[in-house]
Design a protein around this motif. Structure first.
Motif, PDB file in Angstrom:
ATOM      1  N   ASP A  42       0.815  -1.075   0.121  1.00 14.01           N
ATOM      2  CA  ASP A  42       0.103  -0.115  -0.263  1.00 14.01           C
ATOM      3  C   ASP A  42       1.056   1.307   0.051  1.00 14.01           C
ATOM      4  O   ASP A  42       0.590   2.035  -0.674  1.00 14.01           O
ATOM      5  CB  ASP A  42      -0.663   0.010   1.312  1.00 14.01           C
ATOM      6  N   VAL A  43       1.923   1.376   1.027  1.00 16.66           N
ATOM      7  CA  VAL A  43       2.747   2.343   0.885  1.00 16.66           C
ATOM      8  C   VAL A  43       3.432   3.033  -0.291  1.00 16.66           C
ATOM      9  O   VAL A  43       3.696   3.887  -0.537  1.00 16.66           O
ATOM     10  CB  VAL A  43       3.724   2.507   2.228  1.00 16.66           C
ATOM     11  N   ILE A  44       3.979   2.040  -1.093  1.00 23.40           N
ATOM     12  CA  ILE A  44       4.548   1.970  -2.277  1.00 23.40           C
ATOM     13  C   ILE A  44       3.626   2.463  -3.525  1.00 23.40           C
ATOM     14  O   ILE A  44       4.149   2.862  -4.581  1.00 23.40           O
ATOM     15  CB  ILE A  44       5.641   1.110  -2.686  1.00 23.40           C
ATOM     16  N   SER A  45       2.306   2.057  -3.485  1.00 24.69           N
ATOM     17  CA  SER A  45       1.345   2.361  -4.426  1.00 24.69           C
ATOM     18  C   SER A  45       0.789   3.649  -4.381  1.00 24.69           C
ATOM     19  O   SER A  45       0.324   4.289  -3.288  1.00 24.69           O
ATOM     20  CB  SER A  45       0.228   1.105  -4.340  1.00 24.69           C
ATOM     21  N   GLY A  46       0.413   4.090  -5.919  1.00 23.28           N
ATOM     22  CA  GLY A  46      -0.367   5.316  -5.931  1.00 23.28           C
ATOM     23  C   GLY A  46      -0.118   5.914  -7.109  1.00 23.28           C
ATOM     24  O   GLY A  46       0.574   5.589  -7.924  1.00 23.28           O
ATOM     25  N   PRO A  47      -1.089   6.919  -7.458  1.00 18.59           N
ATOM     26  CA  PRO A  47      -1.134   7.331  -8.824  1.00 18.59           C
ATOM     27  C   PRO A  47       0.039   8.260  -9.181  1.00 18.59           C
ATOM     28  O   PRO A  47       0.847   8.904  -8.209  1.00 18.59           O
ATOM     29  CB  PRO A  47      -2.423   8.323  -8.863  1.00 18.59           C
ATOM     30  N   GLY A 101       3.456   6.968 -11.272  1.00 19.60           N
ATOM     31  CA  GLY A 101       2.383   5.993 -10.934  1.00 19.60           C
ATOM     32  C   GLY A 101       2.747   4.551 -10.835  1.00 19.60           C
ATOM     33  O   GLY A 101       3.420   4.128 -11.803  1.00 19.60           O
ATOM     34  N   PHE A 102       2.251   3.933  -9.876  1.00 20.15           N
ATOM     35  CA  PHE A 102       2.832   2.588  -9.639  1.00 20.15           C
ATOM     36  C   PHE A 102       1.750   1.995  -8.757  1.00 20.15           C
ATOM     37  O   PHE A 102       1.694   2.686  -7.543  1.00 20.15           O
ATOM     38  CB  PHE A 102       4.320   2.424  -8.954  1.00 20.15           C
ATOM     39  N   PHE A 103       1.258   0.906  -8.861  1.00 22.06           N
ATOM     40  CA  PHE A 103       0.346   0.124  -7.997  1.00 22.06           C
ATOM     41  C   PHE A 103       0.801  -1.422  -8.191  1.00 22.06           C
ATOM     42  O   PHE A 103       0.989  -2.016  -9.191  1.00 22.06           O
ATOM     43  CB  PHE A 103      -0.831   0.271  -8.597  1.00 22.06           C
ATOM     44  N   GLU A 104       1.208  -1.864  -6.958  1.00 16.93           N
ATOM     45  CA  GLU A 104       1.637  -3.291  -6.656  1.00 16.93           C
ATOM     46  C   GLU A 104       0.845  -3.881  -5.698  1.00 16.93           C
ATOM     47  O   GLU A 104       0.465  -3.240  -4.808  1.00 16.93           O
ATOM     48  CB  GLU A 104       3.214  -3.362  -6.184  1.00 16.93           C
ATOM     49  N   VAL A 105       0.366  -5.208  -6.163  1.00 19.79           N
ATOM     50  CA  VAL A 105      -0.610  -5.852  -5.306  1.00 19.79           C
ATOM     51  C   VAL A 105      -0.100  -7.313  -5.395  1.00 19.79           C
ATOM     52  O   VAL A 105       0.464  -7.895  -6.188  1.00 19.79           O
ATOM     53  CB  VAL A 105      -2.014  -5.929  -5.747  1.00 19.79           C
ATOM     54  N   GLU A 106      -0.212  -7.983  -3.955  1.00 21.04           N
ATOM     55  CA  GLU A 106      -0.118  -9.235  -3.858  1.00 21.04           C
ATOM     56  C   GLU A 106      -0.937 -10.163  -4.509  1.00 21.04           C
ATOM     57  O   GLU A 106      -2.249 -10.085  -4.436  1.00 21.04           O
ATOM     58  CB  GLU A 106       0.147  -9.699  -2.469  1.00 21.04           C
ATOM     59  N   VAL A 107      -0.595 -11.285  -5.354  1.00 24.41           N
ATOM     60  CA  VAL A 107      -1.623 -11.994  -5.740  1.00 24.41           C
ATOM     61  C   VAL A 107      -1.619 -13.486  -5.067  1.00 24.41           C
ATOM     62  O   VAL A 107      -2.381 -14.417  -5.506  1.00 24.41           O
ATOM     63  CB  VAL A 107      -1.871 -12.145  -7.314  1.00 24.41           C
ATOM     64  N   ALA A 108      -0.412 -13.846  -4.588  1.00 27.11           N
ATOM     65  CA  ALA A 108      -0.298 -15.246  -3.995  1.00 27.11           C
ATOM     66  C   ALA A 108       0.786 -14.941  -2.732  1.00 27.11           C
ATOM     67  O   ALA A 108       1.511 -14.187  -2.849  1.00 27.11           O
ATOM     68  CB  ALA A 108      -0.018 -16.256  -5.110  1.00 27.11           C
ATOM     69  N   SER A 126       2.470  -5.455 -11.011  1.00 25.26           N
ATOM     70  CA  SER A 126       2.655  -4.107 -10.784  1.00 25.26           C
ATOM     71  C   SER A 126       1.754  -3.681 -12.202  1.00 25.26           C
ATOM     72  O   SER A 126       2.009  -4.158 -13.232  1.00 25.26           O
ATOM     73  CB  SER A 126       4.223  -3.732 -11.111  1.00 25.26           C
ATOM     74  N   ARG A 127       1.095  -2.507 -11.904  1.00 25.05           N
ATOM     75  CA  ARG A 127       0.552  -1.647 -12.740  1.00 25.05           C
ATOM     76  C   ARG A 127       0.758  -0.277 -12.774  1.00 25.05           C
ATOM     77  O   ARG A 127       1.109   0.362 -11.667  1.00 25.05           O
ATOM     78  CB  ARG A 127      -0.979  -1.905 -12.810  1.00 25.05           C
ATOM     79  N   ARG A 128       0.657   0.666 -13.938  1.00 25.19           N
ATOM     80  CA  ARG A 128       0.867   1.906 -13.748  1.00 25.19           C
ATOM     81  C   ARG A 128      -0.443   2.770 -13.255  1.00 25.19           C
ATOM     82  O   ARG A 128      -0.156   3.868 -12.412  1.00 25.19           O
ATOM     83  CB  ARG A 128       1.122   2.617 -15.055  1.00 25.19           C
ATOM     84  N   ASN A 129      -1.389   2.316 -13.750  1.00 22.75           N
ATOM     85  CA  ASN A 129      -2.741   2.865 -13.027  1.00 22.75           C
ATOM     86  C   ASN A 129      -3.542   1.620 -12.301  1.00 22.75           C
ATOM     87  O   ASN A 129      -3.489   0.489 -12.830  1.00 22.75           O
ATOM     88  CB  ASN A 129      -3.487   3.163 -14.245  1.00 22.75           C
ATOM     89  N   GLN A 130      -4.320   1.981 -11.463  1.00 25.41           N
ATOM     90  CA  GLN A 130      -4.929   0.836 -10.690  1.00 25.41           C
ATOM     91  C   GLN A 130      -5.991   0.223 -11.310  1.00 25.41           C
ATOM     92  O   GLN A 130      -6.315  -0.989 -11.266  1.00 25.41           O
ATOM     93  CB  GLN A 130      -5.567   1.598  -9.360  1.00 25.41           C
ATOM     94  N   LYS A 134      -4.051  -5.159 -17.656  1.00 25.19           N
ATOM     95  CA  LYS A 134      -2.928  -5.870 -17.325  1.00 25.19           C
ATOM     96  C   LYS A 134      -1.577  -5.324 -16.843  1.00 25.19           C
ATOM     97  O   LYS A 134      -1.626  -4.368 -16.920  1.00 25.19           O
ATOM     98  CB  LYS A 134      -2.419  -6.540 -18.694  1.00 25.19           C
ATOM     99  N   PRO A 135      -1.051  -6.093 -15.953  1.00 29.67           N
ATOM    100  CA  PRO A 135       0.026  -5.697 -15.270  1.00 29.67           C
ATOM    101  C   PRO A 135       1.327  -5.499 -16.165  1.00 29.67           C
ATOM    102  O   PRO A 135       1.209  -6.091 -17.363  1.00 29.67           O
ATOM    103  CB  PRO A 135       0.464  -6.749 -14.128  1.00 29.67           C
ATOM    104  N   PHE A 136       2.164  -4.560 -16.016  1.00 31.54           N
ATOM    105  CA  PHE A 136       3.203  -4.473 -16.919  1.00 31.54           C
ATOM    106  C   PHE A 136       4.489  -5.333 -16.520  1.00 31.54           C
ATOM    107  O   PHE A 136       5.333  -5.457 -17.310  1.00 31.54           O
ATOM    108  CB  PHE A 136       3.872  -2.687 -17.050  1.00 31.54           C
ATOM    109  N   THR A 137       4.257  -5.891 -15.199  1.00 38.38           N
ATOM    110  CA  THR A 137       5.454  -6.838 -14.753  1.00 38.38           C
ATOM    111  C   THR A 137       4.726  -7.636 -13.699  1.00 38.38           C
ATOM    112  O   THR A 137       3.922  -7.342 -12.914  1.00 38.38           O
ATOM    113  CB  THR A 137       6.774  -6.172 -14.262  1.00 38.38           C
TER     114      THR A 137
END
Length: 176
Positions: A42-47, A101-108, A126-130, A134-137
């Motif tokens: 959460d802390v590293i993610s944001g627009p 912009g960077f949004f990273e989420v845990e998927v497993a 990881s996505r640029r926008n929430q 598709k993730p860019f990585t």
């Protein structure tokens, strides 16, 4: 031939769990592994253009924490890494997170725990926008944690992004 008697004396010294006081954490962020892992994402993610709460980031880690991105150079095939202290990460990677912009989420997640230590393999996207489709990585964060008296601390995060040569194994994805 002379014989010598050798005596080995072992001296144990009490060592403090931390050499400096970490930033004050929100107890909800550090109460469990299930709380601290989402807090770091959460802390590293944001627009783009949004400042991150770097004091919150510091509060999740021990002061001596390290963050180590690794991967393979696509041109040379060489494997490399960077070795950052927490403030190195904030100063070097943080500006790009805020700029682009960077949004990273845990998927497993896979957790191993013994006593006061835990190891988490956290698969991320990881996505640029929430709302990007598709993730860019994608990749895996290897997160080491320490359980203190009343909270968890992140000791290190060592990660590698997915590549054609190293796709994420099914066992590290949802249902794997």
């Amino acid at each position: 031939m002379k014989k010598f008697k050798v005596t080995i004396i072992l001296v144990f010294t009490a060592v403090s769990v931390q050499s400096q006081e970490p930033a004050k954490a929100n107890p909800k962020d550090v109460a469990s592994i299930d709380a601290i892992i989402p807090a770091v994402y959460d802390v590293i993610s944001g627009p783009a253009g949004e400042k991150r709460d770097w004091d919150r980031m510091r509060s999740l880690f021990i002061p001596e924490a390290v963050l180590i991105p690794s991967g393979q150079n696509p041109q040379t095939g060489d494997v490399g890494y960077r070795y950052w202290g927490l403030d190195d990460y904030i100063n070097k990677a943080g500006s790009n997170l805020e700029k682009d912009g960077f949004f990273e989420v845990e998927v497993a997640r896979r957790v191993e725990q013994y006593g006061t230590i835990a190891h988490v393999f956290s698969t991320y996207e990881s996505r640029r926008n929430q709302d990007d489709d598709k993730p860019f990585t994608r990749g895996i964060n290897s997160i080491q944690l320490l359980k203190g008296r009343d909270r968890w601390y992140i000791v290190s995060i060592f990660w590698m992004g997915e590549s054609p040569e190293y796709p994420i194994p099914e066992s590290y994805l949802i249902g794997g």
